[in-house]
Scaffold this motif. Sequence first.
Motif, PDB file in Angstrom:
ATOM      1  N   ALA A 154       0.843  -1.209   0.000  1.00  0.00           N
ATOM      2  CA  ALA A 154       0.000   0.000   0.000  1.00  0.00           C
ATOM      3  C   ALA A 154       0.873   1.252   0.000  1.00  0.00           C
ATOM      4  O   ALA A 154       0.607   2.204  -0.739  1.00  0.00           O
ATOM      5  CB  ALA A 154      -0.947  -0.011   1.197  1.00  0.00           C
ATOM      6  N   TRP A 155       1.912   1.258   0.835  1.00  0.00           N
ATOM      7  CA  TRP A 155       2.810   2.415   0.859  1.00  0.00           C
ATOM      8  C   TRP A 155       3.506   2.591  -0.485  1.00  0.00           C
ATOM      9  O   TRP A 155       3.511   3.671  -1.061  1.00  0.00           O
ATOM     10  CB  TRP A 155       3.840   2.292   1.981  1.00  0.00           C
ATOM     11  CG  TRP A 155       4.966   3.272   1.858  1.00  0.00           C
ATOM     12  CD1 TRP A 155       4.859   4.612   1.551  1.00  0.00           C
ATOM     13  CD2 TRP A 155       6.362   3.007   1.982  1.00  0.00           C
ATOM     14  NE1 TRP A 155       6.123   5.182   1.498  1.00  0.00           N
ATOM     15  CE2 TRP A 155       7.053   4.224   1.768  1.00  0.00           C
ATOM     16  CE3 TRP A 155       7.093   1.872   2.278  1.00  0.00           C
ATOM     17  CZ2 TRP A 155       8.437   4.318   1.825  1.00  0.00           C
ATOM     18  CZ3 TRP A 155       8.466   1.976   2.346  1.00  0.00           C
ATOM     19  CH2 TRP A 155       9.126   3.191   2.119  1.00  0.00           C
ATOM     20  N   LEU A 156       4.100   1.509  -0.992  1.00  0.00           N
ATOM     21  CA  LEU A 156       4.852   1.610  -2.238  1.00  0.00           C
ATOM     22  C   LEU A 156       3.965   2.038  -3.405  1.00  0.00           C
ATOM     23  O   LEU A 156       4.415   2.762  -4.295  1.00  0.00           O
ATOM     24  CB  LEU A 156       5.565   0.298  -2.539  1.00  0.00           C
ATOM     25  CG  LEU A 156       6.679  -0.091  -1.560  1.00  0.00           C
ATOM     26  CD1 LEU A 156       7.285  -1.432  -1.952  1.00  0.00           C
ATOM     27  CD2 LEU A 156       7.740   0.989  -1.447  1.00  0.00           C
ATOM     28  N   ALA A 157       2.704   1.623  -3.402  1.00  0.00           N
ATOM     29  CA  ALA A 157       1.783   2.025  -4.470  1.00  0.00           C
ATOM     30  C   ALA A 157       1.634   3.543  -4.521  1.00  0.00           C
ATOM     31  O   ALA A 157       1.521   4.119  -5.602  1.00  0.00           O
ATOM     32  CB  ALA A 157       0.424   1.350  -4.283  1.00  0.00           C
ATOM     33  N   THR A 158       1.687   4.205  -3.353  1.00  0.00           N
ATOM     34  CA  THR A 158       1.586   5.671  -3.341  1.00  0.00           C
ATOM     35  C   THR A 158       2.833   6.312  -3.932  1.00  0.00           C
ATOM     36  O   THR A 158       2.813   7.492  -4.287  1.00  0.00           O
ATOM     37  CB  THR A 158       1.361   6.226  -1.916  1.00  0.00           C
ATOM     38  OG1 THR A 158       2.526   5.997  -1.122  1.00  0.00           O
ATOM     39  CG2 THR A 158       0.136   5.602  -1.263  1.00  0.00           C
ATOM     40  N   GLU A 159       3.901   5.546  -4.051  1.00  0.00           N
ATOM     41  CA  GLU A 159       5.158   6.013  -4.650  1.00  0.00           C
ATOM     42  C   GLU A 159       5.266   5.584  -6.115  1.00  0.00           C
ATOM     43  O   GLU A 159       6.319   5.756  -6.738  1.00  0.00           O
ATOM     44  CB  GLU A 159       6.356   5.463  -3.856  1.00  0.00           C
ATOM     45  CG  GLU A 159       6.390   5.863  -2.397  1.00  0.00           C
ATOM     46  CD  GLU A 159       6.686   7.344  -2.201  1.00  0.00           C
ATOM     47  OE1 GLU A 159       7.385   7.945  -3.042  1.00  0.00           O
ATOM     48  OE2 GLU A 159       6.214   7.902  -1.196  1.00  0.00           O
ATOM     49  N   GLY A 160       4.215   4.950  -6.625  1.00  0.00           N
ATOM     50  CA  GLY A 160       4.235   4.476  -8.010  1.00  0.00           C
ATOM     51  C   GLY A 160       5.034   3.200  -8.197  1.00  0.00           C
ATOM     52  O   GLY A 160       5.492   2.898  -9.296  1.00  0.00           O
ATOM     53  N   ILE A 161       5.180   2.431  -7.129  1.00  0.00           N
ATOM     54  CA  ILE A 161       5.999   1.214  -7.156  1.00  0.00           C
ATOM     55  C   ILE A 161       5.119  -0.007  -6.897  1.00  0.00           C
ATOM     56  O   ILE A 161       4.404  -0.056  -5.889  1.00  0.00           O
ATOM     57  CB  ILE A 161       7.117   1.281  -6.094  1.00  0.00           C
ATOM     58  CG1 ILE A 161       8.066   2.441  -6.401  1.00  0.00           C
ATOM     59  CG2 ILE A 161       7.863  -0.047  -5.993  1.00  0.00           C
ATOM     60  CD1 ILE A 161       9.079   2.720  -5.311  1.00  0.00           C
ATOM     61  N   VAL A 162       5.188  -0.976  -7.800  1.00  0.00           N
ATOM     62  CA  VAL A 162       4.515  -2.254  -7.609  1.00  0.00           C
ATOM     63  C   VAL A 162       5.580  -3.333  -7.760  1.00  0.00           C
ATOM     64  O   VAL A 162       6.195  -3.468  -8.821  1.00  0.00           O
ATOM     65  CB  VAL A 162       3.379  -2.464  -8.640  1.00  0.00           C
ATOM     66  CG1 VAL A 162       2.749  -3.840  -8.464  1.00  0.00           C
ATOM     67  CG2 VAL A 162       2.336  -1.365  -8.515  1.00  0.00           C
ATOM     68  N   LEU A 163       5.801  -4.067  -6.683  1.00  0.00           N
ATOM     69  CA  LEU A 163       6.815  -5.123  -6.681  1.00  0.00           C
ATOM     70  C   LEU A 163       6.192  -6.442  -7.119  1.00  0.00           C
ATOM     71  O   LEU A 163       5.020  -6.692  -6.867  1.00  0.00           O
ATOM     72  CB  LEU A 163       7.416  -5.287  -5.282  1.00  0.00           C
ATOM     73  CG  LEU A 163       8.011  -4.039  -4.636  1.00  0.00           C
ATOM     74  CD1 LEU A 163       8.580  -4.392  -3.263  1.00  0.00           C
ATOM     75  CD2 LEU A 163       9.073  -3.412  -5.520  1.00  0.00           C
ATOM     76  N   SER A 164       6.991  -7.281  -7.751  1.00  0.00           N
ATOM     77  CA  SER A 164       6.567  -8.643  -8.063  1.00  0.00           C
ATOM     78  C   SER A 164       7.662  -9.588  -7.568  1.00  0.00           C
ATOM     79  O   SER A 164       8.832  -9.222  -7.505  1.00  0.00           O
ATOM     80  CB  SER A 164       6.308  -8.815  -9.560  1.00  0.00           C
ATOM     81  OG  SER A 164       7.462  -8.517 -10.302  1.00  0.00           O
ATOM     82  N   TRP A 165       7.244 -10.801  -7.227  1.00  0.00           N
ATOM     83  CA  TRP A 165       8.131 -11.781  -6.612  1.00  0.00           C
ATOM     84  C   TRP A 165       7.981 -13.124  -7.309  1.00  0.00           C
ATOM     85  O   TRP A 165       6.969 -13.385  -7.955  1.00  0.00           O
ATOM     86  CB  TRP A 165       7.789 -11.932  -5.124  1.00  0.00           C
ATOM     87  CG  TRP A 165       7.801 -10.636  -4.384  1.00  0.00           C
ATOM     88  CD1 TRP A 165       6.727  -9.797  -4.196  1.00  0.00           C
ATOM     89  CD2 TRP A 165       8.905  -9.996  -3.764  1.00  0.00           C
ATOM     90  NE1 TRP A 165       7.113  -8.693  -3.480  1.00  0.00           N
ATOM     91  CE2 TRP A 165       8.443  -8.782  -3.200  1.00  0.00           C
ATOM     92  CE3 TRP A 165      10.244 -10.327  -3.627  1.00  0.00           C
ATOM     93  CZ2 TRP A 165       9.278  -7.911  -2.511  1.00  0.00           C
ATOM     94  CZ3 TRP A 165      11.078  -9.466  -2.932  1.00  0.00           C
ATOM     95  CH2 TRP A 165      10.600  -8.270  -2.382  1.00  0.00           C
ATOM     96  N   ARG A 166       8.942 -14.006  -7.104  1.00  0.00           N
ATOM     97  CA  ARG A 166       8.862 -15.363  -7.661  1.00  0.00           C
ATOM     98  C   ARG A 166       7.789 -16.148  -6.922  1.00  0.00           C
ATOM     99  O   ARG A 166       7.569 -15.951  -5.740  1.00  0.00           O
ATOM    100  CB  ARG A 166      10.199 -16.081  -7.528  1.00  0.00           C
ATOM    101  CG  ARG A 166      11.262 -15.503  -8.449  1.00  0.00           C
ATOM    102  CD  ARG A 166      12.587 -16.194  -8.217  1.00  0.00           C
ATOM    103  NE  ARG A 166      12.589 -17.515  -8.780  1.00  0.00           N
ATOM    104  CZ  ARG A 166      13.251 -17.854  -9.877  1.00  0.00           C
ATOM    105  NH1 ARG A 166      13.962 -16.961 -10.520  1.00  0.00           N
ATOM    106  NH2 ARG A 166      13.218 -19.079 -10.334  1.00  0.00           N
ATOM    107  N   ASP A 167       7.169 -17.063  -7.626  1.00  0.00           N
ATOM    108  CA  ASP A 167       6.177 -17.952  -7.036  1.00  0.00           C
ATOM    109  C   ASP A 167       6.937 -19.065  -6.317  1.00  0.00           C
ATOM    110  O   ASP A 167       7.703 -19.801  -6.938  1.00  0.00           O
ATOM    111  CB  ASP A 167       5.285 -18.526  -8.138  1.00  0.00           C
ATOM    112  CG  ASP A 167       4.171 -19.390  -7.587  1.00  0.00           C
ATOM    113  OD1 ASP A 167       4.337 -20.005  -6.520  1.00  0.00           O
ATOM    114  OD2 ASP A 167       3.120 -19.447  -8.249  1.00  0.00           O
ATOM    115  N   ARG A 168       6.729 -19.178  -5.028  1.00  0.00           N
ATOM    116  CA  ARG A 168       7.494 -20.163  -4.254  1.00  0.00           C
ATOM    117  C   ARG A 168       7.150 -21.598  -4.596  1.00  0.00           C
ATOM    118  O   ARG A 168       7.938 -22.493  -4.367  1.00  0.00           O
ATOM    119  CB  ARG A 168       7.289 -19.928  -2.760  1.00  0.00           C
ATOM    120  CG  ARG A 168       7.965 -18.667  -2.333  1.00  0.00           C
ATOM    121  CD  ARG A 168       7.900 -18.486  -0.873  1.00  0.00           C
ATOM    122  NE  ARG A 168       8.458 -17.177  -0.576  1.00  0.00           N
ATOM    123  CZ  ARG A 168       8.903 -16.838   0.590  1.00  0.00           C
ATOM    124  NH1 ARG A 168       8.844 -17.663   1.578  1.00  0.00           N
ATOM    125  NH2 ARG A 168       9.393 -15.641   0.791  1.00  0.00           N
TER     126      ARG A 168
END
Length: 178
Positions: A154-168
């Motif tokens: 939620a915080w990063l979205a306000t900075e225009g950042i969307v993270l993606s991660w590997r599927d475990r």
Amino acid sequence: MHPPKLQTFDVPAAVNIDNKGLRRAVAEYRVAPFGLYMSREIVARESAHWIESWLLPDLGIVVSDWWWNPGHERDQDYYLDIAQVEPGGDVWRTTDLYLDVVVKNGRWSELLDVDEFVAAIREGLLDEETAQWALDRSHAVVAALGAHGHDLDAWLATEGIVLSWRDRDRTDEVRPAG
């Protein structure tokens, strides 16, 4: 007390070089407008076997998601290093500034390693300007997380950042954050 940890992220060579000069093979690098993603195996560590990290230069943090070995799990979702992140196109560098923030998404955030930070200042390993920057950055990160319900995404979205991660479950696939 150790000096600040320096790391190099060599994208074309697919290696991560730690502060001791050890070269670790990287399974995946991904460059985004806001930072650099790295995913690699952890070698010779009893507690964890994989790490994913996002280097976010504008925020002065490295966000990591550790894959713990059975019996070593920690009650955390993300580990944030307060760091100077130097993007460099093919080669990125970080300087870890001792302070860390642990996040349990939606529940809490905690600032760690203040004792190491103070010792580094006392021993002259951090200059006043860098120490002040790290302290300001750590407080801004904790405040932003708190203002967004301790929800990193939620915080990063306000900075225009969307993270993606590997599927475990299938480490060759990417899973969206959240």
